[in-house]
Scaffold this motif. Sequence first.
Motif, PDB file in Angstrom:
ATOM      1  N   PHE A 298       8.536  24.248  10.235  1.00 32.20           N
ATOM      2  CA  PHE A 298       7.717  25.364   9.062  1.00 32.20           C
ATOM      3  C   PHE A 298       7.014  24.267   7.807  1.00 32.20           C
ATOM      4  N   PRO A 299       6.026  24.991   7.396  1.00 34.55           N
ATOM      5  CA  PRO A 299       5.392  24.295   5.692  1.00 34.55           C
ATOM      6  C   PRO A 299       6.378  24.612   4.766  1.00 34.55           C
ATOM      7  N   LEU A 300       6.883  23.781   4.020  1.00 32.53           N
ATOM      8  CA  LEU A 300       7.837  24.143   3.391  1.00 32.53           C
ATOM      9  C   LEU A 300       7.376  25.227   2.347  1.00 32.53           C
ATOM     10  N   SER A 301       6.013  25.432   2.042  1.00 30.01           N
ATOM     11  CA  SER A 301       5.606  27.239   1.594  1.00 30.01           C
ATOM     12  C   SER A 301       6.687  28.482   2.304  1.00 30.01           C
ATOM     13  N   GLU A 302       6.436  27.610   3.559  1.00 29.34           N
ATOM     14  CA  GLU A 302       6.391  29.593   4.456  1.00 29.34           C
ATOM     15  C   GLU A 302       8.162  29.558   4.463  1.00 29.34           C
ATOM     16  N   TYR A 303       9.010  29.439   3.799  1.00 27.73           N
ATOM     17  CA  TYR A 303      10.605  29.642   3.855  1.00 27.73           C
ATOM     18  C   TYR A 303      11.367  30.757   4.202  1.00 27.73           C
TER      19      TYR A 303
ATOM     20  N   LYS B 298       0.601  -1.139  -0.186  1.00 26.04           N
ATOM     21  CA  LYS B 298      -0.352  -0.370  -0.309  1.00 26.04           C
ATOM     22  C   LYS B 298       1.061   1.771   0.131  1.00 26.04           C
ATOM     23  N   PRO B 299       0.503   2.646  -0.623  1.00 27.02           N
ATOM     24  CA  PRO B 299       1.332   3.469  -0.683  1.00 27.02           C
ATOM     25  C   PRO B 299       1.262   3.883   0.459  1.00 27.02           C
ATOM     26  N   SER B 300       2.630   4.869   0.979  1.00 26.99           N
ATOM     27  CA  SER B 300       2.280   5.848   2.662  1.00 26.99           C
ATOM     28  C   SER B 300       2.941   6.964   2.119  1.00 26.99           C
ATOM     29  N   PRO B 301       2.097   7.758   1.815  1.00 29.21           N
ATOM     30  CA  PRO B 301       2.169   9.233   1.736  1.00 29.21           C
ATOM     31  C   PRO B 301       3.155   9.277   3.010  1.00 29.21           C
ATOM     32  N   ILE B 302       3.917  10.137   2.791  1.00 26.61           N
ATOM     33  CA  ILE B 302       5.285  11.115   3.192  1.00 26.61           C
ATOM     34  C   ILE B 302       4.947  13.105   3.082  1.00 26.61           C
ATOM     35  N   ASP B 303       4.581  13.705   3.974  1.00 27.90           N
ATOM     36  CA  ASP B 303       5.101  14.897   4.105  1.00 27.90           C
ATOM     37  C   ASP B 303       6.181  15.585   4.873  1.00 27.90           C
ATOM     38  N   PHE B 304       6.962  16.843   4.409  1.00 34.18           N
ATOM     39  CA  PHE B 304       8.041  17.268   4.847  1.00 34.18           C
ATOM     40  C   PHE B 304       7.847  18.650   5.776  1.00 34.18           C
ATOM     41  N   ARG B 305       8.245  18.938   6.793  1.00 37.89           N
ATOM     42  CA  ARG B 305       8.119  20.208   7.199  1.00 37.89           C
ATOM     43  C   ARG B 305       9.680  20.751   7.525  1.00 37.89           C
ATOM     44  N   LEU B 306      10.602  21.895   7.556  1.00 33.47           N
ATOM     45  CA  LEU B 306      11.036  22.618   7.718  1.00 33.47           C
ATOM     46  C   LEU B 306      11.553  23.040   8.521  1.00 33.47           C
TER      47      LEU B 306
ATOM     48  N   GLY C 194      14.702  19.102   8.813  1.00 30.85           N
ATOM     49  CA  GLY C 194      13.090  19.419   9.503  1.00 30.85           C
ATOM     50  C   GLY C 194      12.847  17.881   9.457  1.00 30.85           C
ATOM     51  N   ILE C 195      11.366  18.113   9.995  1.00 34.57           N
ATOM     52  CA  ILE C 195      10.385  16.620  10.112  1.00 34.57           C
ATOM     53  C   ILE C 195      10.003  15.492   8.786  1.00 34.57           C
ATOM     54  N   TYR C 196       9.597  14.502   8.777  1.00 34.59           N
ATOM     55  CA  TYR C 196       8.980  14.046   8.298  1.00 34.59           C
ATOM     56  C   TYR C 196       7.942  13.406   8.514  1.00 34.59           C
TER      57      TYR C 196
ATOM     58  N   GLU D 169      15.404   9.784  16.685  1.00 32.33           N
ATOM     59  CA  GLU D 169      16.297  10.242  18.043  1.00 32.33           C
ATOM     60  C   GLU D 169      15.319   9.291  19.302  1.00 32.33           C
ATOM     61  N   ASN D 170      15.513   8.484  18.942  1.00 33.14           N
ATOM     62  CA  ASN D 170      14.614   7.510  20.329  1.00 33.14           C
ATOM     63  C   ASN D 170      13.578   7.458  20.312  1.00 33.14           C
ATOM     64  N   LYS D 171      13.221   7.726  19.342  1.00 33.11           N
ATOM     65  CA  LYS D 171      11.488   8.028  19.121  1.00 33.11           C
ATOM     66  C   LYS D 171      10.573   9.300  19.842  1.00 33.11           C
ATOM     67  N   SER D 172      11.746  10.409  20.209  1.00 34.51           N
ATOM     68  CA  SER D 172      11.508  12.045  20.397  1.00 34.51           C
ATOM     69  C   SER D 172      11.137  12.237  19.095  1.00 34.51           C
ATOM     70  N   ILE D 173      10.893  11.897  17.847  1.00 34.68           N
ATOM     71  CA  ILE D 173      10.327  12.692  16.808  1.00 34.68           C
ATOM     72  C   ILE D 173       8.705  12.846  17.037  1.00 34.68           C
ATOM     73  N   ASN D 174       7.900  13.202  16.884  1.00 39.97           N
ATOM     74  CA  ASN D 174       5.821  13.147  17.274  1.00 39.97           C
ATOM     75  C   ASN D 174       5.448  14.289  16.335  1.00 39.97           C
ATOM     76  N   LYS D 175       4.333  13.934  16.745  1.00 38.58           N
ATOM     77  CA  LYS D 175       3.502  14.792  15.901  1.00 38.58           C
ATOM     78  C   LYS D 175       3.560  16.660  16.348  1.00 38.58           C
ATOM     79  N   GLU D 176       3.969  16.568  17.320  1.00 39.22           N
ATOM     80  CA  GLU D 176       4.463  18.155  18.271  1.00 39.22           C
ATOM     81  C   GLU D 176       5.944  18.745  17.619  1.00 39.22           C
ATOM     82  N   ARG D 177       6.638  17.702  17.799  1.00 34.95           N
ATOM     83  CA  ARG D 177       7.649  18.404  17.433  1.00 34.95           C
ATOM     84  C   ARG D 177       7.226  18.551  15.122  1.00 34.95           C
ATOM     85  N   TYR D 178       6.472  17.918  15.011  1.00 32.81           N
ATOM     86  CA  TYR D 178       6.529  18.141  13.557  1.00 32.81           C
ATOM     87  C   TYR D 178       5.453  19.269  13.219  1.00 32.81           C
ATOM     88  N   GLU D 179       4.544  19.516  14.448  1.00 34.51           N
ATOM     89  CA  GLU D 179       3.695  20.690  13.960  1.00 34.51           C
ATOM     90  C   GLU D 179       4.748  21.882  14.217  1.00 34.51           C
ATOM     91  N   LEU D 180       6.075  21.867  15.148  1.00 34.71           N
ATOM     92  CA  LEU D 180       6.476  23.086  15.140  1.00 34.71           C
ATOM     93  C   LEU D 180       7.606  23.351  14.168  1.00 34.71           C
TER      94      LEU D 180
END
Length: 175
Positions: free
Chosen positions: A164-169, A88-96, A110-112, A151-162
Amino acid sequence: MSKIKTIFIIIISSMIHTITAQNKSIHAKINTDMYENFSKAYKTLDFDLFASIHSKDMIRISGDGGQIKDVKTYLKRYQKRWSDSNRKPSPIDFRLFERVYSDSLVSDRGIYRVTYSDDKNQTKYSYGQFHVVLRLENGLWKILLDYDSNENKSINKERYELAFPLSEYKKYWKH
């Protein structure tokens, strides 16, 4: 206001507008060449597209796995994984949170987030922190170095949200 001051203000304003447009264009090109194509390849399991965004000199480092791989070894794993007809496809999103670039190199950190659907169609997420170095090759930005870790499973939704979206260079670009 004198004519000279008015002309000077017009020239400076025009230069600022041109520089801003150039910067936006550069960041858009980097984001398209790398992140949009990477995401599209993941979403469609398009191995050829995925392979095309990697430099022939690419080095892959898995911080969690403690491994360093050359491009051929790294891509061979994806080719095998994505050729499974049950996959099954697994979409991936990036933030920087950081971008530094020159005329021929880009360093992005960044965070994916990868989105998975299990057998019961429940959505699950996997997060990781990454650092890529891109090189401009024949007019396209390609991955030269790719490092990631959870990072020892410390990367999570909260870190992802911190991050920035790619459009906000303007928020992640260090210049």
